[in-house]
Design an enzyme around this catalytic site. Structure first.
Site, PDB file in Angstrom:
ATOM      1  N   GLU A  18       4.199  -9.279  11.410  1.00  0.00           N
ATOM      2  CA  GLU A  18       3.875  -7.882  11.072  1.00  0.00           C
ATOM      3  C   GLU A  18       3.018  -7.259  12.161  1.00  0.00           C
ATOM      4  O   GLU A  18       2.544  -7.949  13.057  1.00  0.00           O
ATOM      5  CB  GLU A  18       3.094  -7.827   9.746  1.00  0.00           C
ATOM      6  CG  GLU A  18       3.952  -7.558   8.527  1.00  0.00           C
ATOM      7  CD  GLU A  18       4.373  -6.097   8.401  1.00  0.00           C
ATOM      8  OE1 GLU A  18       3.957  -5.271   9.232  1.00  0.00           O
ATOM      9  OE2 GLU A  18       5.151  -5.802   7.484  1.00  0.00           O
ATOM     10  N   ARG A 101      -5.295  -8.111  -1.245  1.00  0.00           N
ATOM     11  CA  ARG A 101      -5.529  -8.259   0.188  1.00  0.00           C
ATOM     12  C   ARG A 101      -5.053  -6.979   0.870  1.00  0.00           C
ATOM     13  O   ARG A 101      -4.277  -6.204   0.318  1.00  0.00           O
ATOM     14  CB  ARG A 101      -4.769  -9.451   0.770  1.00  0.00           C
ATOM     15  CG  ARG A 101      -3.247  -9.341   0.714  1.00  0.00           C
ATOM     16  CD  ARG A 101      -2.601 -10.297   1.704  1.00  0.00           C
ATOM     17  NE  ARG A 101      -1.159 -10.420   1.563  1.00  0.00           N
ATOM     18  CZ  ARG A 101      -0.268  -9.604   2.135  1.00  0.00           C
ATOM     19  NH1 ARG A 101      -0.655  -8.518   2.803  1.00  0.00           N
ATOM     20  NH2 ARG A 101       1.026  -9.837   1.998  1.00  0.00           N
ATOM     21  N   ASN A 103      -2.837  -4.875   3.516  1.00  0.00           N
ATOM     22  CA  ASN A 103      -1.519  -5.014   4.123  1.00  0.00           C
ATOM     23  C   ASN A 103      -1.518  -4.189   5.415  1.00  0.00           C
ATOM     24  O   ASN A 103      -2.508  -4.227   6.146  1.00  0.00           O
ATOM     25  CB  ASN A 103      -0.424  -4.622   3.111  1.00  0.00           C
ATOM     26  CG  ASN A 103       0.918  -5.202   3.492  1.00  0.00           C
ATOM     27  OD1 ASN A 103       0.985  -6.330   4.003  1.00  0.00           O
ATOM     28  ND2 ASN A 103       1.987  -4.465   3.284  1.00  0.00           N
ATOM     29  N   GLU A 121       1.348 -11.314  -3.325  1.00  0.00           N
ATOM     30  CA  GLU A 121       2.689 -11.497  -3.887  1.00  0.00           C
ATOM     31  C   GLU A 121       2.887 -12.936  -4.383  1.00  0.00           C
ATOM     32  O   GLU A 121       2.368 -13.876  -3.778  1.00  0.00           O
ATOM     33  CB  GLU A 121       3.742 -11.210  -2.809  1.00  0.00           C
ATOM     34  CG  GLU A 121       3.734  -9.764  -2.332  1.00  0.00           C
ATOM     35  CD  GLU A 121       4.613  -9.553  -1.109  1.00  0.00           C
ATOM     36  OE1 GLU A 121       4.463 -10.333  -0.151  1.00  0.00           O
ATOM     37  OE2 GLU A 121       5.425  -8.631  -1.120  1.00  0.00           O
ATOM     38  N   ASN A 154       2.109   0.163   3.084  1.00  0.00           N
ATOM     39  CA  ASN A 154       2.837  -0.284   4.270  1.00  0.00           C
ATOM     40  C   ASN A 154       2.778   0.739   5.393  1.00  0.00           C
ATOM     41  O   ASN A 154       1.704   1.299   5.642  1.00  0.00           O
ATOM     42  CB  ASN A 154       4.258  -0.701   3.874  1.00  0.00           C
ATOM     43  CG  ASN A 154       4.461  -2.183   4.107  1.00  0.00           C
ATOM     44  OD1 ASN A 154       4.018  -2.714   5.124  1.00  0.00           O
ATOM     45  ND2 ASN A 154       5.132  -2.852   3.190  1.00  0.00           N
ATOM     46  N   ASP A 204       9.322  -0.699   5.147  1.00  0.00           N
ATOM     47  CA  ASP A 204       8.156  -1.533   5.446  1.00  0.00           C
ATOM     48  C   ASP A 204       7.340  -0.860   6.560  1.00  0.00           C
ATOM     49  O   ASP A 204       6.796   0.222   6.357  1.00  0.00           O
ATOM     50  CB  ASP A 204       8.649  -2.953   5.782  1.00  0.00           C
ATOM     51  CG  ASP A 204       7.572  -4.003   5.672  1.00  0.00           C
ATOM     52  OD1 ASP A 204       6.405  -3.672   5.927  1.00  0.00           O
ATOM     53  OD2 ASP A 204       7.871  -5.167   5.362  1.00  0.00           O
TER      54      ASP A 204
END
Ligand SMILES: O=C(O)[C@H](O)[C@@H](O)[C@H](O)[C@H](O)CO
Ligand SMILES: [Zn+2]
Length: 299
Positions: A18, A101, A103, A121, A154, A204
């Site tokens: 990511e 948390r 992202n 998740e 996201n 995303d």
């Protein structure tokens, strides 16, 4: 006519790659592997990767004015020192939400570090809903909260004139826009500018190009799509040989290359055999459009 070329430049086997960020000064791509708790730096000239391991899932990384980096680690905004491999907390969010948390995160044109949270998740895109919020870390290290009720916070970026903030809450299957006040960092007037089509799957990570168009990585969709935020139309689809594409950024010479991260977690073994480059870093050339440099955190 440009011809598009897609190549896996690094077989990194990220569980969930990511937050790709180009660092011009070192000709490197920074990215994270969230569940592996790793921040990586790939030198595009030597092709070597260095990494720093932190003590909690690390979901985004950004450049810092004056050197070094910042990263979102667990529920903390941290300063990351590459040399001594330390992550020092600058601020903590969601203290009452033990299963949360951070992202995705990105720095705005004024040097504020924006990042949102989510519940952890149990499987990709399976989580307790509405637990996340969107925050920003100001250069003086104070944190502002924008809104809550987020599912999976996201992709984010700002228009070239800095008057619009673009944002994705993945499970809304929408790319949203807000009016943006660069002076104060305030966002208002939320609206949807694009709803994903079924085969595009889950929106995303996202980045803007030098023509003001948005590129969105489609998780489970194996593609990046280019959107015109003014007309709400999709302009282009670029498919990749991996299905769990997570995020994208421009980098390389004059920001003329696109880098795409992706994930391995949640893939069946048979699919993994067909997609051996899953979790790697992909470079797309020949798009015929450039990106813009990332903004550094000003604190
Ligand atoms: O990288 C992220 O943004 C999330 O942390 C990932 O877990 C997935 O991309 C998500 O499940 C898809 O929406
Ligand atoms: Zn993401």
């Amino acid at each position: 006519m440009s011809s598009i070329k897609i190549e896996c430049v690094l077989r990194e086997n990220c569980r969930c790659g990511e937050s790709p960020v180009w660092e011009e000064a070192s000709n490197s791509l920074l990215f994270v592997d969230i569940p592996a708790k790793k921040v990586c730096r790939w030198d595009s000239l030597s092709k070597h990767v260095q990494q720093v391991t932190v003590d909690a899932p690390v979901s985004s990384v950004a450049l810092r004015q004056g050197g070094g980096y910042v990263a979102t680690v667990g529920t903390k905004f941290c300063a990351l020192n590459w040399e001594d491999q330390s992550a020092v907390a600058l601020a903590t969010v969601d203290k009452d939400k033990k299963n949360n948390r951070f992202n995705d995160g990105k720095v705005d044109p004024a040097g504020r570090y924006f990042a949102g949270t989510m519940a952890e998740e149990t499987a990709p895109a399976v989580l307790e809903r509405h637990q996340g919020s969107l925050y920003s870390l100001f250069p003086d290290h104070h944190v502002e909260k924008y809104f809550d009720q987020v599912d999976i916070s996201n992709g984010l970026d700002w228009s070239l004139d800095h008057k619009i903030f673009y944002y994705i809450d993945s499970l809304s299957y929408s790319v949203d826009a807000f009016d943006y006040d660069l002076q104060t960092g305030k966002i208002t007037n939320r609206r949807s500018i694009y709803k994903l089509e079924k085969e595009e799957q889950i929106p995303d990570g996202m980045c803007i190009d030098a023509e003001g168009k948005l590129w969105v990585a489609c998780y489970n969709g194996g593609r990046v799509i280019r959107l015109d935020p003014e007309t709400g139309k999709r302009l282009q689809t670029v498919k990749l040989p991996v299905v769990k594409t997570t995020s994208c950024c421009f980098g390389g010479k004059d920001y003329s290359e696109m880098y795409v991260t992706c994930a391995r977690d949640g893939m069946d073994p048979e699919v993994l055999l067909q997609q051996p480059e899953a979790g790697g870093i992909f470079k797309i050339t020949g798009l015929g459009v450039k990106g813009i440099p990332p903004y550094p955190y000003a604190g």
